[in-house]
Motif scaffolding. Sequence first.
Motif, mmCIF file in Angstrom:
data_model
loop_
_atom_site.group_PDB
_atom_site.id
_atom_site.type_symbol
_atom_site.label_atom_id
_atom_site.label_comp_id
_atom_site.label_asym_id
_atom_site.label_seq_id
_atom_site.Cartn_x
_atom_site.Cartn_y
_atom_site.Cartn_z
ATOM 1 N N ARG A 76 -2.283 8.100 2.144
ATOM 2 C CA ARG A 76 -2.409 7.886 3.587
ATOM 3 C C ARG A 76 -3.613 6.997 3.896
ATOM 4 N NH1 ARG A 76 -5.672 9.940 7.130
ATOM 5 N NH2 ARG A 76 -6.272 11.776 5.921
ATOM 6 N N LEU A 135 5.202 6.626 3.869
ATOM 7 C CA LEU A 135 4.144 5.962 3.106
ATOM 8 C C LEU A 135 4.662 4.746 2.341
ATOM 9 C CD1 LEU A 135 2.411 9.181 1.790
ATOM 10 C CD2 LEU A 135 1.345 7.463 3.285
ATOM 11 N N LEU A 166 0.730 9.095 10.359
ATOM 12 C CA LEU A 166 1.623 9.461 9.268
ATOM 13 C C LEU A 166 2.554 10.588 9.693
ATOM 14 C CD1 LEU A 166 2.727 9.282 6.425
ATOM 15 C CD2 LEU A 166 0.807 10.718 5.652
#
Length: 78
Positions: A24, A67, A34
């Motif tokens: 992250r 991600l 996120l």
Amino acid sequence: MGNKTFKYDKILTRKFEKKIASLRKNANLTQDELAFTAGISASYLSAIERGITDTTISTAKRLAKALETRLNELFIFD
């Protein structure tokens, strides 16, 4: 055998939390960003990153997608 399994689960959870937080941060995302992209709450992501809770495979898959990485990458630990 139960205690050994528990210890292994705890170790795996800690490694997973560090991996998620690292990916992250490398992506320059906040927890809120996120969490939103993965479709989970920020408090749940925070709990995952602090090792307070395990997660499901489906949530791990959503995190990997958010991600922009492969699911198996989340489980490769240094």
